[in-house]
Design a protein around this motif. Structure first.
Motif, PDB file in Angstrom:
ATOM      1  N   PHE A  30       0.850  -1.181   0.000  1.00 20.44           N
ATOM      2  CA  PHE A  30       0.000   0.000   0.000  1.00 20.44           C
ATOM      3  C   PHE A  30       0.893   1.241   0.000  1.00 20.44           C
ATOM      4  N   ALA A  31       0.440   2.270  -0.686  1.00 24.53           N
ATOM      5  CA  ALA A  31       1.134   3.556  -0.685  1.00 24.53           C
ATOM      6  C   ALA A  31       0.103   4.658  -0.456  1.00 24.53           C
ATOM      7  N   GLU A  32       0.580   5.815  -0.050  1.00 27.37           N
ATOM      8  CA  GLU A  32      -0.305   6.969   0.122  1.00 27.37           C
ATOM      9  C   GLU A  32       0.216   8.100  -0.752  1.00 27.37           C
ATOM     10  N   ILE A  33      -0.666   8.612  -1.597  1.00 28.58           N
ATOM     11  CA  ILE A  33      -0.303   9.675  -2.527  1.00 28.58           C
ATOM     12  C   ILE A  33      -1.014  10.960  -2.124  1.00 28.58           C
ATOM     13  N   GLN A  34      -0.268  12.061  -2.090  1.00 26.75           N
ATOM     14  CA  GLN A  34      -0.835  13.370  -1.770  1.00 26.75           C
ATOM     15  C   GLN A  34      -0.798  14.254  -3.003  1.00 26.75           C
ATOM     16  N   ASP A  35      -1.992  14.632  -3.469  1.00 26.12           N
ATOM     17  CA  ASP A  35      -2.052  15.563  -4.599  1.00 26.12           C
ATOM     18  C   ASP A  35      -2.398  16.952  -4.078  1.00 26.12           C
ATOM     19  N   SER A  36      -2.778  17.862  -4.958  1.00 24.99           N
ATOM     20  CA  SER A  36      -2.992  19.246  -4.537  1.00 24.99           C
ATOM     21  C   SER A  36      -4.233  19.429  -3.676  1.00 24.99           C
ATOM     22  N   LYS A  37      -5.105  18.395  -3.609  1.00 31.43           N
ATOM     23  CA  LYS A  37      -6.349  18.539  -2.844  1.00 31.43           C
ATOM     24  C   LYS A  37      -6.418  17.649  -1.608  1.00 31.43           C
ATOM     25  N   GLY A  38      -5.608  16.612  -1.559  1.00 33.17           N
ATOM     26  CA  GLY A  38      -5.683  15.718  -0.405  1.00 33.17           C
ATOM     27  C   GLY A  38      -4.856  14.461  -0.615  1.00 33.17           C
ATOM     28  N   ARG A  39      -5.206  13.397   0.126  1.00 27.46           N
ATOM     29  CA  ARG A  39      -4.457  12.141   0.052  1.00 27.46           C
ATOM     30  C   ARG A  39      -5.385  10.983  -0.297  1.00 27.46           C
ATOM     31  N   ILE A  40      -4.818   9.970  -0.940  1.00 29.34           N
ATOM     32  CA  ILE A  40      -5.569   8.767  -1.249  1.00 29.34           C
ATOM     33  C   ILE A  40      -4.636   7.566  -1.202  1.00 29.34           C
ATOM     34  N   GLN A  41      -5.198   6.436  -0.806  1.00 26.17           N
ATOM     35  CA  GLN A  41      -4.420   5.196  -0.726  1.00 26.17           C
ATOM     36  C   GLN A  41      -4.315   4.553  -2.104  1.00 26.17           C
ATOM     37  N   VAL A  42      -3.159   3.969  -2.373  1.00 26.74           N
ATOM     38  CA  VAL A  42      -2.922   3.243  -3.625  1.00 26.74           C
ATOM     39  C   VAL A  42      -2.512   1.820  -3.272  1.00 26.74           C
ATOM     40  N   TYR A  43      -3.139   0.850  -3.937  1.00 28.27           N
ATOM     41  CA  TYR A  43      -2.833  -0.575  -3.729  1.00 28.27           C
ATOM     42  C   TYR A  43      -1.979  -1.039  -4.896  1.00 28.27           C
TER      43      TYR A  43
END
Length: 576
Positions: free
Chosen positions: A71-84
């Protein structure tokens, strides 16, 4: 930069950078990476019965590797989301390097990556992106502080104020809520501009470099204009240029821009600050008070969803109307002294002998004395928005005389949460009266007041052509944003506040080391061992120092030819 000037993690990251290049992976690709979704939109628009393909990009902020799946966590300009991420779906062929080498070993927290995949919900109920492709977009060479949260408590916080303000780029990434403050600042400015534009007023730009620092009483920054061979001043206000435009026929003009005052820094002041000034023809300060109430109520509602905001322990309401209180009544209310029609000497005696104010001297004119008394005993007491009105003429060299109160002017300052937020006038448009007021300011300057105004002859000339009745106001944008976001320090609402020069560890120079026989390569090794100054080695044993240098040489695979014990002893002898 020598490799030994880097931290352990920075060295490892640069090694990873080289490995990426050896694999034919560009760590800083130039090609566009078109995205089609943001983290927040993916979560808000998720549908159980729909397989949505997405392309996202952002900064890698977390990673949990569990064998063939991670699992990874990505932060873009609006927030964060988990990536599998799974090995076999990321690498469907025989070559598994994208997962085993790139993802697991060569990517670091802080790297920018692009993800192509589809949206799904994990067994734990978290909306995530199932990665089918990963693209490295930018390699991070410095380790990012990682703030960990557990049960609502933050650990390993990046919360030292000096570090946060100096490295705002890091603060924005790792600290929740910081970016939101500056998005609210943008809302304040956008709402203000829309409000003025809808009223029919024109945004303009006036010179930042000026031959005379006019429009306010403040100490200026001075620079030199080489092309004209003359000293210039960074503007302390935009007032006098904006009034020239009213003379020129504009109905209303405003400017939102930087002013510069060569004065102190504290939680409410920054020498470089943003100010809005507005001037409207055929209006007076009574109209401007009503207009300001409408403006601030609108801004607070746009920023916070309601006309109230919590600032520390105070709930401040911007719901119109605001209280209106003459300044001399305010002073009488708080001190018991009526200063109306008092002479300069009488007021000085009250300030020094009765009110025990310190720092009062003969250079203080009547206006400055009243200002000192108000600032000490009154200003900090007005929490809810309060218009302090009808200032003595000595405090207001650009303001029209009051139509019914001799010796006073049609001026107000808006006090909120114990501080000035706005300053406004029925503008003085009598050129003869204005010239006399300027001359009085010059008298104060001759007496030692280094904040008194200088006569602006061109502005006086413009008034002689005729300026219509006009009202003007200046609002400190930084303080306004502090109020609208509930912040108690101006540095919290400035992306890059002024800071004292960054402290550097004292080091003997390469040249100084060379004078005792140390080659440049070995200077960096000595520094890595903790010997920043030549005198630091004077108590070392030559053999022990040689061993320390050898350990660094070996650890970092430098391949330097080790100096002999005799050479090192010579360094030590010369360092005495």
């Amino acid at each position: 930069m020598n490799v030994l000037e880097l931290s352990e993690q920075e060295i490892v990251r640069r090694q990873s950078l080289q490995e990426l290049r050896n694999l034919g992976i560009d760590p800083y690709p130039a090609a566009e990476f078109p995205t089609n979704a943001y983290s927040t939109d993916i979560k808000s628009e998720f549908k159980e019965d729909e397989k949505r393909e997405v392309v996202i990009a952002g900064r890698l902020m977390g990673r949990r590797v569990m064998g063939k799946a991670s699992f990874a966590e990505i932060q873009d300009s609006k927030g964060r989301i988990q990536v599998y991420v799974t090995r076999d779906e990321l690498c469907p062929g025989e070559n598994k390097d994208t997962y085993n080498v790139l993802f697991k070993k060569l990517l670091d927290i802080g790297d920018f990556v692009g993800i192509k995949g589809f949206v799904f919900k994990t067994q734990m109920g978290e909306i995530s992106v199932h990665a089918e492709e990963i693209t490295l977009l930018s390699k991070s060479l410095k380790p990012m502080p990682v703030v960990k949260y557990k049960d609502g408590v933050a650990y390993d916080k990046f919360d030292d104020p000096e570090m946060r303000y100096r490295q705002r780029y890091v603060d924005l990434v790792v600290n929740d809520g910081v970016k939101d403050t500056f998005l609210k600042r943008a809302t304040v400015l956008r709402t203000m501009r829309n409000f003025f534009d809808e009223a029919g007023y024109t945004e303009v730009e006036t010179p930042t470099l000026q031959t005379i620092p006019g429009g306010a009483s403040a100490r200026p920054f001075i620079t030199h204009f080489n092309a004209l061979n003359t000293d210039m001043y960074m503007r302390i206000a935009t007032e006098l240029y904006l009034k020239r435009l009213i003379v020129g026929g504009f109905e209303g003009v405003y400017e939102i821009g930087k002013n510069f005052r060569n004065e102190g820094m504290d939680r409410f002041h920054n020498p470089e600050f943003t100010c809005m000034e507005l001037y409207v023809q055929y209006k007076d300060y009574n109209w401007m008070m009503s207009f300001t109430e409408q403006l601030l109520e609108k801004i607070c509602t746009e920023v916070n969803g309601k006309p109230e905001v919590q600032v520390g322990e105070n709930l401040i309401s911007f719901k119109a109307p605001f209280r209106r209180l003459p300044i001399l009544e305010a002073i009488k209310e708080k001190t018991g002294f009526d200063l109306y029609e008092k002479t300069e000497e009488e007021i000085r005696s009250i300030a020094v002998n009765d009110l025990k104010l310190e720092g009062i001297d003969e250079s203080f004119g009547k206006g400055k004395l009243i200002d000192e008394i108000f600032g000490e005993f009154c200003e900090g007491t007005y929490i809810q928005p309060t218009f302090i009105i009808d200032y003595p003429v000595e405090m207001s060299p650009l303001t029209k005389m009051h139509r019914s109160k001799p010796g006073l002017t049609e001026r107000f300052e808006l006090m909120v949460n114990g501080k000035e937020l706005a300053n406004a006038y029925s503008e003085l448009n009598d050129p003869i009266d204005q010239e006399e007021r300027f001359k009085e300011q010059m008298r104060l300057a001759d007496n030692g007041d280094d904040e008194a105004m200088i006569i602006d002859q061109d502005f006086l000339r413009s008034l002689q052509y005729g300026m219509p009745p006009t009202s003007g106001i200046g609002i400190g944008i930084d303080r306004l944003v502090m109020l609208m976001t509930g912040k108690e320090y101006i540095q919290e609402v400035l992306l890059f506040p002024q800071m004292k020069p960054e402290a550097k560890m004292p080091q003997s120079s390469i040249k100084e080391w060379a004078e005792i026989g140390v080659a440049e390569d070995w200077v960096y090794v000595l520094r890595k061992c903790g010997f920043n100054l030549i005198q630091n080695i004077k108590d070392e044993k030559a053999q022990g120092l040689q061993q320390k240098l050898g350990e660094i040489n070996k650890k970092y695979k430098l391949g330097y030819e080790k100096p002999s014990v005799e050479e090192i002893q010579q360094w030590i002898d010369k360092a005495q």
